[in-house]
Design a protein around this motif. Structure first.
Motif, PDB file in Angstrom:
ATOM      1  N   LYS A 193       0.536  -1.622  -0.436  1.00  0.00           N
ATOM      2  CA  LYS A 193      -0.329   0.201   0.071  1.00  0.00           C
ATOM      3  C   LYS A 193       1.124   1.427   0.170  1.00  0.00           C
ATOM      4  O   LYS A 193       0.341   1.929  -0.149  1.00  0.00           O
ATOM      5  CB  LYS A 193      -1.233  -0.028   1.349  1.00  0.00           C
ATOM      6  CG  LYS A 193      -2.112  -0.523   1.081  1.00  0.00           C
ATOM      7  CD  LYS A 193      -2.896  -1.307   2.296  1.00  0.00           C
ATOM      8  CE  LYS A 193      -3.899  -2.193   1.742  1.00  0.00           C
ATOM      9  NZ  LYS A 193      -5.111  -1.914   2.988  1.00  0.00           N
ATOM     10  N   ILE A 194       2.186   1.118   0.733  1.00  0.00           N
ATOM     11  CA  ILE A 194       2.474   2.637   0.621  1.00  0.00           C
ATOM     12  C   ILE A 194       3.232   2.884  -1.407  1.00  0.00           C
ATOM     13  O   ILE A 194       3.880   3.713  -0.670  1.00  0.00           O
ATOM     14  CB  ILE A 194       3.871   2.551   1.410  1.00  0.00           C
ATOM     15  CG1 ILE A 194       5.425   1.230   0.762  1.00  0.00           C
ATOM     16  CG2 ILE A 194       3.703   1.923   3.077  1.00  0.00           C
ATOM     17  CD1 ILE A 194       6.085   1.200   1.346  1.00  0.00           C
ATOM     18  N   PHE A 195       3.342   2.085  -1.783  1.00  0.00           N
ATOM     19  CA  PHE A 195       3.760   2.441  -3.377  1.00  0.00           C
ATOM     20  C   PHE A 195       2.593   2.604  -4.167  1.00  0.00           C
ATOM     21  O   PHE A 195       2.359   3.445  -5.260  1.00  0.00           O
ATOM     22  CB  PHE A 195       4.043   1.016  -3.830  1.00  0.00           C
ATOM     23  CG  PHE A 195       5.513   0.480  -2.895  1.00  0.00           C
ATOM     24  CD1 PHE A 195       6.746   1.373  -3.713  1.00  0.00           C
ATOM     25  CD2 PHE A 195       5.629  -0.670  -2.079  1.00  0.00           C
ATOM     26  CE1 PHE A 195       7.689   1.000  -3.624  1.00  0.00           C
ATOM     27  CE2 PHE A 195       6.819  -1.152  -1.963  1.00  0.00           C
ATOM     28  CZ  PHE A 195       8.593   0.176  -2.258  1.00  0.00           C
ATOM     29  N   ALA A 196       1.614   2.266  -3.319  1.00  0.00           N
ATOM     30  CA  ALA A 196       0.135   2.830  -3.546  1.00  0.00           C
ATOM     31  C   ALA A 196      -0.334   4.346  -3.673  1.00  0.00           C
ATOM     32  O   ALA A 196      -1.413   4.671  -3.750  1.00  0.00           O
ATOM     33  CB  ALA A 196      -1.396   1.674  -3.574  1.00  0.00           C
ATOM     34  N   LEU A 197      -0.157   4.716  -2.793  1.00  0.00           N
ATOM     35  CA  LEU A 197      -0.325   6.433  -1.943  1.00  0.00           C
ATOM     36  C   LEU A 197      -0.024   7.187  -2.747  1.00  0.00           C
ATOM     37  O   LEU A 197      -1.134   7.731  -3.344  1.00  0.00           O
ATOM     38  CB  LEU A 197       0.864   6.708  -1.101  1.00  0.00           C
ATOM     39  CG  LEU A 197       0.652   6.152   0.577  1.00  0.00           C
ATOM     40  CD1 LEU A 197       2.001   6.266   1.049  1.00  0.00           C
ATOM     41  CD2 LEU A 197      -0.878   5.794   0.840  1.00  0.00           C
ATOM     42  N   PHE A 198       0.919   7.318  -3.994  1.00  0.00           N
ATOM     43  CA  PHE A 198       1.203   7.972  -5.132  1.00  0.00           C
ATOM     44  C   PHE A 198       1.446   7.926  -6.358  1.00  0.00           C
ATOM     45  O   PHE A 198       2.617   6.658  -5.708  1.00  0.00           O
ATOM     46  CB  PHE A 198       1.768   9.513  -4.053  1.00  0.00           C
ATOM     47  CG  PHE A 198       1.458   9.992  -2.796  1.00  0.00           C
ATOM     48  CD1 PHE A 198       0.691  11.451  -3.175  1.00  0.00           C
ATOM     49  CD2 PHE A 198       2.002   9.538  -1.957  1.00  0.00           C
ATOM     50  CE1 PHE A 198       0.109  11.644  -1.437  1.00  0.00           C
ATOM     51  CE2 PHE A 198       1.666  10.151  -0.658  1.00  0.00           C
ATOM     52  CZ  PHE A 198       0.207  11.049  -1.062  1.00  0.00           C
ATOM     53  N   GLU A 199       1.227   8.246  -6.910  1.00  0.00           N
ATOM     54  CA  GLU A 199       2.028   8.254  -8.571  1.00  0.00           C
ATOM     55  C   GLU A 199       3.431   8.399  -8.626  1.00  0.00           C
ATOM     56  O   GLU A 199       3.293   9.686  -8.693  1.00  0.00           O
ATOM     57  CB  GLU A 199       0.774   8.275  -9.758  1.00  0.00           C
ATOM     58  CG  GLU A 199       1.553   7.779 -10.356  1.00  0.00           C
ATOM     59  CD  GLU A 199       1.585   6.113 -10.752  1.00  0.00           C
ATOM     60  OE1 GLU A 199       2.278   5.529 -12.054  1.00  0.00           O
ATOM     61  OE2 GLU A 199       0.600   5.511 -10.313  1.00  0.00           O
ATOM     62  N   PRO A 200       4.566   7.541  -8.507  1.00  0.00           N
ATOM     63  CA  PRO A 200       6.236   8.683  -8.939  1.00  0.00           C
ATOM     64  C   PRO A 200       5.991   9.568 -10.263  1.00  0.00           C
ATOM     65  O   PRO A 200       5.418   8.563 -10.895  1.00  0.00           O
ATOM     66  CB  PRO A 200       6.740   7.640  -8.742  1.00  0.00           C
ATOM     67  CG  PRO A 200       5.732   6.663  -9.259  1.00  0.00           C
ATOM     68  CD  PRO A 200       4.716   6.464  -8.694  1.00  0.00           C
ATOM     69  N   ASP A 201       6.740  10.265 -10.694  1.00  0.00           N
ATOM     70  CA  ASP A 201       6.914  10.398 -11.750  1.00  0.00           C
ATOM     71  C   ASP A 201       7.878   9.209 -12.576  1.00  0.00           C
ATOM     72  O   ASP A 201       8.428   8.540 -11.974  1.00  0.00           O
ATOM     73  CB  ASP A 201       7.633  11.932 -11.911  1.00  0.00           C
ATOM     74  CG  ASP A 201       7.274  12.986 -11.127  1.00  0.00           C
ATOM     75  OD1 ASP A 201       5.818  13.211 -11.155  1.00  0.00           O
ATOM     76  OD2 ASP A 201       7.795  13.860 -10.554  1.00  0.00           O
ATOM     77  N   PRO A 202       8.158   9.676 -14.253  1.00  0.00           N
ATOM     78  CA  PRO A 202       8.269   8.335 -14.645  1.00  0.00           C
ATOM     79  C   PRO A 202      10.072   8.322 -14.370  1.00  0.00           C
ATOM     80  O   PRO A 202      10.492   9.346 -14.508  1.00  0.00           O
ATOM     81  CB  PRO A 202       7.597   8.839 -16.458  1.00  0.00           C
ATOM     82  CG  PRO A 202       7.319  10.125 -16.508  1.00  0.00           C
ATOM     83  CD  PRO A 202       6.730  10.823 -14.895  1.00  0.00           C
TER      84      PRO A 202
END
Length: 144
Positions: free
Chosen positions: A19-28
């Motif tokens: 879930k910590i990787f689903a919090l925000f979308e990283p820049d490419p």
């Protein structure tokens, strides 16, 4: 810590705490020519660890941290963040990569991989982190 060691840690946390990787979308992730453009615009030589991070993981929001990005459309775009930090007094030989939102920046000193910390009161001081990946292994996956 090198890229492969960091990948193993990231893989562990993607399994344990997805879930910590689903919090925000990283820049490419970026390519070498985008790195060269930012270096030309800022006049900075970006550390190898930072280069490896943005080449492989992108920037911006990444788990619990916001690593300054090389994506021009990002709210964390490095050239803008460098100018902002300089307006607060960050020395020209320091490269910020993370705003602590308390008046300080985690950064690199010129020609160094070691992570330093800068604020207006204390100036630039080395941290315990030998490189960006060590810093991220501590702060990106666990709350500070």
């Amino acid at each position: 810590m090198n890229l492969e060691e960091f990948r193993l840690i990231e893989k562990k946390y993607r399994t344990l705490k997805p879930k910590i990787f689903a919090l925000f979308e990283p820049d490419p992730a970026v390519n070498s020519s985008e790195i060269n453009k930012v270096e030309a615009v800022t006049g900075l030589n970006l550390p190898i660890g930072y280069r490896n991070f943005v080449l492989n993981f992108g920037g911006g929001s990444y788990a619990f941290v916001h690593v300054f990005s090389l994506c021009p459309s990002s709210e964390f775009y490095l050239p803008i963040k460098v100018a902002e930090a300089r307006s607060y007094g960050l020395p020209d030989d320091v490269i910020p990569f993370f705003d602590d939102y308390s008046g300080g920046y985690y950064c690199f000193q010129k020609n160094e991989e070691r992570v330093s910390y800068w604020n207006q009161l204390d100036g630039v001081n080395h941290t315990e982190y030998e490189d960006l990946f060590s810093f991220l292994a501590r702060y990106a996956f666990e709350p500070a």
